[in-house]
Design a protein around this motif. Structure first.
Motif, PDB file in Angstrom:
ATOM      1  N   ARG A  64       0.837  -1.212   0.000  1.00 28.97           N
ATOM      2  CA  ARG A  64       0.000   0.000   0.000  1.00 28.97           C
ATOM      3  C   ARG A  64       0.874   1.266   0.000  1.00 28.97           C
ATOM      4  O   ARG A  64       0.593   2.225  -0.713  1.00 28.97           O
ATOM      5  CB  ARG A  64      -0.941   0.005   1.191  1.00 28.97           C
ATOM      6  N   LEU A  65       1.931   1.248   0.804  1.00 34.18           N
ATOM      7  CA  LEU A  65       2.840   2.393   0.868  1.00 34.18           C
ATOM      8  C   LEU A  65       3.510   2.626  -0.489  1.00 34.18           C
ATOM      9  O   LEU A  65       3.563   3.757  -0.985  1.00 34.18           O
ATOM     10  CB  LEU A  65       3.896   2.159   1.953  1.00 34.18           C
ATOM     11  N   GLU A  66       4.013   1.553  -1.092  1.00 34.95           N
ATOM     12  CA  GLU A  66       4.657   1.683  -2.409  1.00 34.95           C
ATOM     13  C   GLU A  66       3.643   2.139  -3.459  1.00 34.95           C
ATOM     14  O   GLU A  66       3.971   2.938  -4.336  1.00 34.95           O
ATOM     15  CB  GLU A  66       5.312   0.369  -2.824  1.00 34.95           C
ATOM     16  N   ASP A  67       2.409   1.635  -3.377  1.00 33.69           N
ATOM     17  CA  ASP A  67       1.369   2.093  -4.301  1.00 33.69           C
ATOM     18  C   ASP A  67       1.152   3.595  -4.172  1.00 33.69           C
ATOM     19  O   ASP A  67       1.012   4.313  -5.164  1.00 33.69           O
ATOM     20  CB  ASP A  67       0.042   1.367  -4.041  1.00 33.69           C
ATOM     21  N   HIS A  68       1.120   4.070  -2.928  1.00 32.92           N
ATOM     22  CA  HIS A  68       0.944   5.503  -2.693  1.00 32.92           C
ATOM     23  C   HIS A  68       2.106   6.294  -3.296  1.00 32.92           C
ATOM     24  O   HIS A  68       1.902   7.328  -3.941  1.00 32.92           O
ATOM     25  CB  HIS A  68       0.821   5.790  -1.196  1.00 32.92           C
ATOM     26  N   VAL A 103       7.471   3.605 -13.991  1.00 34.21           N
ATOM     27  CA  VAL A 103       6.580   3.571 -12.824  1.00 34.21           C
ATOM     28  C   VAL A 103       5.543   2.460 -13.005  1.00 34.21           C
ATOM     29  O   VAL A 103       5.267   1.685 -12.085  1.00 34.21           O
ATOM     30  CB  VAL A 103       5.896   4.941 -12.604  1.00 34.21           C
ATOM     31  N   SER A 104       4.994   2.351 -14.207  1.00 31.79           N
ATOM     32  CA  SER A 104       4.000   1.305 -14.485  1.00 31.79           C
ATOM     33  C   SER A 104       4.611  -0.084 -14.349  1.00 31.79           C
ATOM     34  O   SER A 104       3.981  -0.999 -13.808  1.00 31.79           O
ATOM     35  CB  SER A 104       3.418   1.481 -15.888  1.00 31.79           C
ATOM     36  N   GLU A 105       5.821  -0.257 -14.844  1.00 33.35           N
ATOM     37  CA  GLU A 105       6.501  -1.544 -14.719  1.00 33.35           C
ATOM     38  C   GLU A 105       6.743  -1.886 -13.254  1.00 33.35           C
ATOM     39  O   GLU A 105       6.562  -3.031 -12.834  1.00 33.35           O
ATOM     40  CB  GLU A 105       7.831  -1.522 -15.479  1.00 33.35           C
ATOM     41  N   ARG A 106       7.131  -0.889 -12.475  1.00 28.09           N
ATOM     42  CA  ARG A 106       7.370  -1.112 -11.046  1.00 28.09           C
ATOM     43  C   ARG A 106       6.080  -1.529 -10.345  1.00 28.09           C
ATOM     44  O   ARG A 106       6.069  -2.434  -9.514  1.00 28.09           O
ATOM     45  CB  ARG A 106       7.944   0.157 -10.410  1.00 28.09           C
ATOM     46  N   ARG A 109       5.327  -5.146 -11.184  1.00 26.05           N
ATOM     47  CA  ARG A 109       6.170  -6.066 -10.408  1.00 26.05           C
ATOM     48  C   ARG A 109       5.720  -6.136  -8.955  1.00 26.05           C
ATOM     49  O   ARG A 109       5.678  -7.205  -8.352  1.00 26.05           O
ATOM     50  CB  ARG A 109       7.640  -5.644 -10.479  1.00 26.05           C
ATOM     51  N   LEU A 110       5.360  -4.981  -8.392  1.00 28.53           N
ATOM     52  CA  LEU A 110       4.912  -4.916  -7.004  1.00 28.53           C
ATOM     53  C   LEU A 110       3.712  -5.823  -6.761  1.00 28.53           C
ATOM     54  O   LEU A 110       3.596  -6.456  -5.722  1.00 28.53           O
ATOM     55  CB  LEU A 110       4.550  -3.468  -6.647  1.00 28.53           C
ATOM     56  N   HIS A 111       2.850  -5.909  -7.735  1.00 28.61           N
ATOM     57  CA  HIS A 111       1.624  -6.703  -7.586  1.00 28.61           C
ATOM     58  C   HIS A 111       1.714  -8.065  -8.261  1.00 28.61           C
ATOM     59  O   HIS A 111       0.716  -8.771  -8.358  1.00 28.61           O
ATOM     60  CB  HIS A 111       0.426  -5.916  -8.116  1.00 28.61           C
ATOM     61  N   GLY A 112       2.901  -8.416  -8.748  1.00 26.15           N
ATOM     62  CA  GLY A 112       3.098  -9.741  -9.318  1.00 26.15           C
ATOM     63  C   GLY A 112       2.393  -9.946 -10.645  1.00 26.15           C
ATOM     64  O   GLY A 112       2.056 -11.075 -10.998  1.00 26.15           O
ATOM     65  N   LEU A 113       2.166  -8.889 -11.360  1.00 26.30           N
ATOM     66  CA  LEU A 113       1.498  -8.998 -12.655  1.00 26.30           C
ATOM     67  C   LEU A 113       2.517  -9.355 -13.726  1.00 26.30           C
ATOM     68  O   LEU A 113       3.612  -8.811 -13.756  1.00 26.30           O
ATOM     69  CB  LEU A 113       0.818  -7.677 -13.030  1.00 26.30           C
ATOM     70  N   ASP A 114       2.165 -10.247 -14.585  1.00 28.90           N
ATOM     71  CA  ASP A 114       3.045 -10.619 -15.695  1.00 28.90           C
ATOM     72  C   ASP A 114       2.572  -9.883 -16.931  1.00 28.90           C
ATOM     73  O   ASP A 114       1.666 -10.334 -17.625  1.00 28.90           O
ATOM     74  CB  ASP A 114       3.009 -12.130 -15.947  1.00 28.90           C
ATOM     75  N   LEU A 115       3.175  -8.747 -17.170  1.00 32.63           N
ATOM     76  CA  LEU A 115       2.805  -7.966 -18.334  1.00 32.63           C
ATOM     77  C   LEU A 115       3.769  -8.261 -19.471  1.00 32.63           C
ATOM     78  O   LEU A 115       4.943  -8.505 -19.258  1.00 32.63           O
ATOM     79  CB  LEU A 115       2.830  -6.471 -18.018  1.00 32.63           C
TER      80      LEU A 115
END
Length: 159
Positions: A64-68, A103-106, A109-115
């Protein structure tokens, strides 16, 4: 064949310490020094391991902190992009768009999405090409900064 490594209790404890220090604002170099890792990659991998396991409330707090933090970067970059006058420095536009992609890539990765990241090149000297790219990126940023109602997305669908 992949060998699965299961962290020992002591290793998991050290990983949680790294996560807590990161959540407190320490950078990876500082965490490495405090927890006696060889270099900054050790605490980075430790934090990523805890986040992947999702075993800790501290992991969710850090997420949550990193998302913010990422939201703050996104808003700043969008404002900077809007402030660039039409027809001015095309490299400034390209740099801001590339920063937003990072930022989008980070966030992914933070949420474990495989884009599926595809590399695109843009001729920044092409007349009109960069302005249309800027307009499209601005439109996308407006959509991405309008955060969806998470509870509505998580609510069970009737059917």
């Amino acid at each position: 064949m992949t060998i699965q490594h299961r962290a020992s209790a002591a290793e998991r404890h050290r990983q949680l310490q790294a996560l807590e220090l990161r959540a407190a604002g320490d950078d990876y170099d500082t965490i490495a020094e405090k927890l006696k890792y060889a270099d900054r990659s050790g605490p980075y991998r430790a934090v990523e391991a805890v986040l992947r396991r999702r075993e800790s409330a501290a992991a969710e707090d850090l997420r949550r902190l990193e998302d913010h933090r990422l939201d703050t970067h996104t808003a700043r970059l969008a404002a900077e992009l809007q402030a660039i006058p039409v027809g001015s420095d095309p490299m400034a536009v390209a740099r801001l768009i590339m920063a937003q992609l990072r930022v989008s890539e980070r966030r992914a990765r933070l949420h474990g999405l495989d884009l599926d990241y595809r590399h695109h090149s843009v001729n920044v000297g092409a007349s009109g090409g960069l302005e249309s790219l800027k307009a499209e990126w601005t439109r996308l940023m407006e959509v991405s900064t309008a955060r969806p109602d998470i509870q509505a997305l998580e609510a069970p669908h009737e059917g």
